[in-house]
Design an enzyme around this catalytic site. Structure first.
Site, PDB file in Angstrom:
ATOM      1  NE  ARG A 114      -3.517  -2.115   3.027  1.00  0.00           N
ATOM      2  CZ  ARG A 114      -3.456  -3.365   3.221  1.00  0.00           C
ATOM      3  NH1 ARG A 114      -1.991  -3.426   4.010  1.00  0.00           N
ATOM      4  NH2 ARG A 114      -4.059  -4.347   3.878  1.00  0.00           N
ATOM      5  CE  LYS A 163      -5.618  -0.131   5.169  1.00  0.00           C
ATOM      6  NZ  LYS A 163      -7.293  -0.644   4.011  1.00  0.00           N
ATOM      7  CG  HIS A 221      -4.574   0.027  -3.604  1.00  0.00           C
ATOM      8  ND1 HIS A 221      -4.290  -0.237  -2.920  1.00  0.00           N
ATOM      9  CD2 HIS A 221      -5.299  -0.716  -3.418  1.00  0.00           C
ATOM     10  CE1 HIS A 221      -4.688  -0.556  -1.865  1.00  0.00           C
ATOM     11  NE2 HIS A 221      -5.183  -0.951  -2.226  1.00  0.00           N
ATOM     12  NE  ARG A 270      -2.481  -4.018  -0.658  1.00  0.00           N
ATOM     13  CZ  ARG A 270      -2.380  -4.206  -0.494  1.00  0.00           C
ATOM     14  NH1 ARG A 270      -1.447  -4.966  -0.116  1.00  0.00           N
ATOM     15  NH2 ARG A 270      -3.441  -5.283   0.665  1.00  0.00           N
ATOM     16  CG  HIS A 296      -6.561  -8.398   1.935  1.00  0.00           C
ATOM     17  ND1 HIS A 296      -6.216  -9.131   0.562  1.00  0.00           N
ATOM     18  CD2 HIS A 296      -6.116  -7.288   1.841  1.00  0.00           C
ATOM     19  CE1 HIS A 296      -5.961  -8.710   0.237  1.00  0.00           C
ATOM     20  NE2 HIS A 296      -6.644  -7.180   0.462  1.00  0.00           N
ATOM     21  CE1 TYR A 329      -6.232  -8.555  -6.492  1.00  0.00           C
ATOM     22  CE2 TYR A 329      -6.711  -8.713  -3.790  1.00  0.00           C
ATOM     23  CZ  TYR A 329      -6.133  -7.738  -5.027  1.00  0.00           C
ATOM     24  OH  TYR A 329      -5.710  -6.669  -4.917  1.00  0.00           O
TER      25      TYR A 329
END
Length: 337
Positions: free
Chosen positions: A161, A185, A283, A286, A309, A318
């Site tokens: 990110r 995150k 992004h 990514r 994630h 995806y």
């Protein structure tokens, strides 16, 4: 239900109660080590709801599921996108959960409100050839070019990110293991393998470019959180000393700097810009990383871990990208498609 004609005295009391609730949630989030960006976004979203509720004579204890639904309807009437509404509802759930945990509420009214359905827009993805054309189009002619080449090689090689990219420190690159330490995150740390081209570009940047960009720290200069750009021409702060990627003034890059530089290089690769309908975002690199791994046979669980994630459901988008690509190829190639 109380209407907006409540007295200013009531409004002042309710406004104070909302401020206390928001401050309490902020303390909870800090204790859980939530990202600064998350805390800031929650604060903005919750203050907007607090103003809306206060105008209707409601404090935190007065809001029920019906009130939350009315606010969601209000956002829709104002033209808010489903993703925006979903984010604001998540902030409300967090606020009322905090109130319940501290004994101020018996139940969370936002838990009984359905999250608006978001569109199933697929992420933009570069082909492997387009990604190579973009990266190879960045020359090794000067410190800024060497920095950009290393930065975007790393972004694509590791699926980072933009916030993760600018938060990297020089000590996060493990040359012996050829891997990168990434803080994602929720302050969750993961280790991602780094391919040879990206590792070579980082080495070249550190040897030939970063020393030229490093500036003496200025103690009086205000430091800024990782991921946020400082004002153009701002001097480096003491907190920028170990940043991996530096600006020409020696400060840590912000996410807006990353997006701007990527737009610059995309526009210079004219064929790529025209095929993609404009500039490529960080992004998109990514998304391309994840899609190309899936194309190469990597399983979803592996891709989930590499992307950082929390849930595999976030990674499953995806599979839709791959399915859409196969359908497109079928439609172009099969005589009876």
């Amino acid at each position: 239900m109380a209407g907006p004609e409540r007295s200013s005295k009531d409004g002042g009391l309710h406004g104070s109660l909302w401020r206390e609730a928001i401050v309490l949630l902020e303390a909870d989030l800090r204790r859980r080590d939530a990202a600064e960006r998350t805390r800031r976004a929650y604060g903005v979203d919750l203050q907007q709801f607090a103003d809306w509720a206060t105008a209707r004579g409601q404090g935190p204890a007065d809001v029920g599921p019906k009130g939350v639904r009315r606010y969601i309807a209000h956002l829709s009437e104002q033209g808010a996108a489903p993703s925006t509404t979903a984010r604001k509802l998540a902030a409300l759930r967090a606020l009322f959960a905090s109130q319940r945990e501290h004994g101020a509420l018996l139940q969370n009214p936002a838990d009984l409100v359905s999250t608006p359905r978001r569109g199933s827009r697929l992420p933009r993805v570069l082909s492997a050839r387009e990604a190579a054309r973009l990266l190879d189009g960045i020359p090794a002619s000067g410190p800024l070019e060497l920095r950009d080449r290393a930065m975007f090689e790393l972004a694509y090689a590791c699926g980072l990110r933009a916030e993760e990219l600018v938060s990297l420190g020089t000590g996060d690159v493990d040359y012996d293991a050829e891997q990168l330490r990434v803080e994602g995150k929720g302050r969750k740390t993961r280790f991602v393998p780094v391919g040879e081209p990206a590792m070579a570009a980082v080495r070249l940047y550190l040897e030939r470019a970063r020393p030229a960009l490093t500036a003496p720290p200025v103690q009086r200069a205000p430091s800024h959180p990782p991921g946020r750009a400082s004002a153009p021409g701002a001097l480096a702060s003491a907190g920028d000393a170990d940043a991996l990627f530096l600006s020409k003034t020696g400060r840590r890059l912000g996410t807006s700097d990353v997006r701007r530089r990527l737009r610059t290089w995309t526009s210079r690769v004219a064929a790529l810009a025209s095929q993609q309908g404009g500039a490529v975002s960080p992004h998109a690199l990514r998304h391309s990383f994840a899609t190309h791994l899936l194309d190469g046979g990597a399983d979803l669980r592996t891709i989930q871990e590499l992307l950082g994630h929390a849930s595999v459901s976030s990674t499953q988008i995806y599979t839709r990208v791959e399915s859409a690509r196969l359908r497109s190829a079928y439609a172009r190639s099969h005589p009876r498609a």
